[in-house]
Write a protein that holds these residues in place. Sequence first.
Motif, mmCIF file in Angstrom:
data_model
loop_
_atom_site.group_PDB
_atom_site.id
_atom_site.type_symbol
_atom_site.label_atom_id
_atom_site.label_comp_id
_atom_site.label_asym_id
_atom_site.label_seq_id
_atom_site.Cartn_x
_atom_site.Cartn_y
_atom_site.Cartn_z
ATOM 1 N N ALA A 81 73.338 29.272 15.485
ATOM 2 C CA ALA A 81 73.967 30.522 15.941
ATOM 3 C C ALA A 81 73.179 31.751 15.504
ATOM 4 C CB ALA A 81 75.403 30.612 15.429
ATOM 5 N N GLY A 82 72.821 31.800 14.229
ATOM 6 C CA GLY A 82 72.125 32.980 13.722
ATOM 7 C C GLY A 82 70.769 33.190 14.357
ATOM 8 N N VAL A 83 70.022 32.112 14.519
ATOM 9 C CA VAL A 83 68.685 32.221 15.111
ATOM 10 C C VAL A 83 68.783 32.632 16.574
ATOM 11 C CG1 VAL A 83 66.511 31.033 15.553
ATOM 12 C CG2 VAL A 83 67.842 30.464 13.510
ATOM 13 N N LEU A 84 69.680 32.002 17.308
ATOM 14 C CA LEU A 84 69.836 32.321 18.729
ATOM 15 C C LEU A 84 70.286 33.769 18.921
ATOM 16 C CD1 LEU A 84 69.787 31.358 21.664
ATOM 17 C CD2 LEU A 84 72.142 30.553 21.366
ATOM 18 N N GLY A 85 71.258 34.186 18.136
ATOM 19 C CA GLY A 85 71.730 35.563 18.244
ATOM 20 C C GLY A 85 70.633 36.567 17.954
ATOM 21 N N ALA A 86 69.827 36.275 16.959
ATOM 22 C CA ALA A 86 68.765 37.207 16.573
ATOM 23 C C ALA A 86 67.697 37.339 17.647
ATOM 24 C CB ALA A 86 68.130 36.747 15.259
ATOM 25 N N ILE A 87 67.248 36.227 18.220
ATOM 26 C CA ILE A 87 66.138 36.331 19.169
ATOM 27 C C ILE A 87 66.560 36.900 20.516
ATOM 28 C CG2 ILE A 87 64.846 34.499 18.038
ATOM 29 C CD1 ILE A 87 65.678 32.574 20.197
ATOM 30 N N ILE A 88 67.861 36.923 20.773
ATOM 31 C CA ILE A 88 68.339 37.555 22.008
ATOM 32 C C ILE A 88 68.665 39.030 21.765
ATOM 33 C CG2 ILE A 88 70.242 37.634 23.679
ATOM 34 C CD1 ILE A 88 70.295 34.586 23.604
ATOM 35 N N ILE A 89 69.414 39.326 20.722
ATOM 36 C CA ILE A 89 69.841 40.699 20.444
ATOM 37 C C ILE A 89 68.706 41.540 19.855
ATOM 38 C CG2 ILE A 89 71.543 42.143 19.275
ATOM 39 C CD1 ILE A 89 72.672 40.231 21.424
ATOM 40 N N ARG A 90 67.921 40.947 18.938
ATOM 41 C CA ARG A 90 66.772 41.617 18.322
ATOM 42 C C ARG A 90 67.139 42.914 17.608
ATOM 43 N NH1 ARG A 90 61.663 40.384 22.414
ATOM 44 N NH2 ARG A 90 62.106 38.143 22.636
ATOM 45 N N GLY A 125 73.225 32.635 7.681
ATOM 46 C CA GLY A 125 72.838 33.800 8.472
ATOM 47 C C GLY A 125 71.850 34.678 7.728
ATOM 48 N N LEU A 126 72.068 34.842 6.424
ATOM 49 C CA LEU A 126 71.140 35.637 5.618
ATOM 50 C C LEU A 126 69.770 34.972 5.530
ATOM 51 C CD1 LEU A 126 73.402 36.849 2.657
ATOM 52 C CD2 LEU A 126 72.279 38.282 4.372
ATOM 53 N N GLY A 127 69.763 33.634 5.472
ATOM 54 C CA GLY A 127 68.490 32.918 5.410
ATOM 55 C C GLY A 127 67.615 33.207 6.605
ATOM 56 N N ALA A 128 68.217 33.214 7.791
ATOM 57 C CA ALA A 128 67.463 33.542 9.008
ATOM 58 C C ALA A 128 67.140 35.029 9.062
ATOM 59 C CB ALA A 128 68.264 33.132 10.244
ATOM 60 N N GLU A 129 68.102 35.849 8.678
ATOM 61 C CA GLU A 129 67.949 37.306 8.746
ATOM 62 C C GLU A 129 66.756 37.777 7.918
ATOM 63 O OE1 GLU A 129 69.044 40.581 10.611
ATOM 64 O OE2 GLU A 129 70.688 39.119 10.488
ATOM 65 N N LEU A 130 66.577 37.202 6.741
ATOM 66 C CA LEU A 130 65.499 37.624 5.849
ATOM 67 C C LEU A 130 64.119 37.353 6.441
ATOM 68 C CD1 LEU A 130 66.953 36.545 2.388
ATOM 69 C CD2 LEU A 130 66.622 38.876 3.238
ATOM 70 N N ILE A 131 64.001 36.287 7.225
ATOM 71 C CA ILE A 131 62.708 35.993 7.862
ATOM 72 C C ILE A 131 62.396 37.035 8.920
ATOM 73 C CG2 ILE A 131 61.385 34.331 9.208
ATOM 74 C CD1 ILE A 131 61.892 33.529 6.284
ATOM 75 N N PHE A 132 63.369 37.361 9.756
ATOM 76 C CA PHE A 132 63.133 38.383 10.784
ATOM 77 C C PHE A 132 62.866 39.745 10.138
ATOM 78 C CE2 PHE A 132 65.768 35.316 13.311
ATOM 79 C CZ PHE A 132 64.753 34.928 14.168
ATOM 80 N N LEU A 133 63.529 40.016 9.024
ATOM 81 C CA LEU A 133 63.264 41.254 8.285
ATOM 82 C C LEU A 133 61.827 41.268 7.771
ATOM 83 C CD1 LEU A 133 64.071 43.881 6.827
ATOM 84 C CD2 LEU A 133 64.994 42.458 4.964
ATOM 85 N N LEU A 134 61.350 40.125 7.300
ATOM 86 C CA LEU A 134 59.988 40.027 6.790
ATOM 87 C C LEU A 134 58.977 40.471 7.845
ATOM 88 C CD1 LEU A 134 58.096 39.048 4.475
ATOM 89 C CD2 LEU A 134 58.146 36.788 5.550
ATOM 90 N N PHE A 135 59.287 40.189 9.115
ATOM 91 C CA PHE A 135 58.414 40.588 10.225
ATOM 92 C C PHE A 135 58.893 41.885 10.885
ATOM 93 C CE2 PHE A 135 57.478 36.137 9.606
ATOM 94 C CZ PHE A 135 56.115 36.075 9.823
ATOM 95 N N LEU A 147 60.313 29.535 11.733
ATOM 96 C CA LEU A 147 60.355 29.906 10.319
ATOM 97 C C LEU A 147 61.739 30.442 9.947
ATOM 98 C CD1 LEU A 147 58.696 30.125 7.722
ATOM 99 C CD2 LEU A 147 58.008 32.418 8.434
ATOM 100 N N ALA A 148 62.340 31.205 10.857
ATOM 101 C CA ALA A 148 63.698 31.706 10.623
ATOM 102 C C ALA A 148 64.684 30.551 10.561
ATOM 103 C CB ALA A 148 64.089 32.687 11.720
ATOM 104 N N GLY A 149 64.507 29.566 11.444
ATOM 105 C CA GLY A 149 65.352 28.378 11.376
ATOM 106 C C GLY A 149 65.185 27.653 10.055
ATOM 107 N N ALA A 150 63.935 27.577 9.587
ATOM 108 C CA ALA A 150 63.673 26.956 8.290
ATOM 109 C C ALA A 150 64.328 27.741 7.163
ATOM 110 C CB ALA A 150 62.169 26.848 8.057
ATOM 111 N N GLY A 151 64.305 29.085 7.280
ATOM 112 C CA GLY A 151 64.959 29.925 6.283
ATOM 113 C C GLY A 151 66.457 29.666 6.220
ATOM 114 N N ALA A 152 67.073 29.519 7.395
ATOM 115 C CA ALA A 152 68.496 29.192 7.438
ATOM 116 C C ALA A 152 68.752 27.815 6.832
ATOM 117 C CB ALA A 152 68.996 29.243 8.883
ATOM 118 N N GLY A 153 67.841 26.872 7.140
ATOM 119 C CA GLY A 153 67.986 25.524 6.605
ATOM 120 C C GLY A 153 67.816 25.467 5.094
ATOM 121 N N LEU A 154 66.858 26.223 4.578
ATOM 122 C CA LEU A 154 66.650 26.285 3.131
ATOM 123 C C LEU A 154 67.889 26.861 2.446
ATOM 124 C CD1 LEU A 154 64.818 26.091 0.630
ATOM 125 C CD2 LEU A 154 63.938 28.371 1.204
ATOM 126 N N ALA A 155 68.406 27.941 2.999
ATOM 127 C CA ALA A 155 69.614 28.557 2.442
ATOM 128 C C ALA A 155 70.785 27.585 2.501
ATOM 129 C CB ALA A 155 69.942 29.841 3.210
#
Length: 218
Positions: A81-90, A125-135, A147-155
Amino acid sequence: MSASTSGSTTGSAPTAVTSGGLGRPELWRWRVVDIVVASVIAVACALIFLLWNVGYEVPSSILKPLLPGVQGLLAGPWLIAGVLGAIIIRKPGAALYTELVAATISALVGNEWGPLTIVSGLVQGLGAELIFLLFLYGVWRLPVVMLAGAGAGLACGINDRILWYAGADTLFTTVYIASTTISGAVIAGLGAWLIARGLAATGALGRFAAGREVAARV
């Protein structure tokens, strides 16, 4: 963000995307359509969560005896959910919003994890969010999405280890967190990217940069 400031999902991001960094005013403005679509994504993903809450039981029972912690490979559907929402809404907060709302719906409808599902949604959600913030919310190519998906998975793996596997040994902890991270990259990252491209190809994302990019390549 507007089409003139969005990065390509496959090519190099234009200079305009990153030159303003987080100071781009349009980056922080959520339109009504952004809120509506993010909410729709969250509800749709909540349905996936609810189905997977039951569906994961069988594959989990098969994986668990193979290697302690390897069942973490099944975490991906709960992270999408978090990754999909981010890459569409941006927009900043899109990953957190969609993952958290989807998790909240799952908790309210009912599952075995109860209110702690909301905590998981927040962390993932924060795990994915931090990757997009990094970029700087300016690069939307597949490697960054994975990488954002991996961030969510790590979290997810770290959170689960704390909440549900407090007494786990080093082997389980290592395998489980590695497995959730891989699952996040492949299922949530690559999966969300493919879903977004599929939606864009139908014209459903015409009011978003993600949709216009695909249309421009056709």
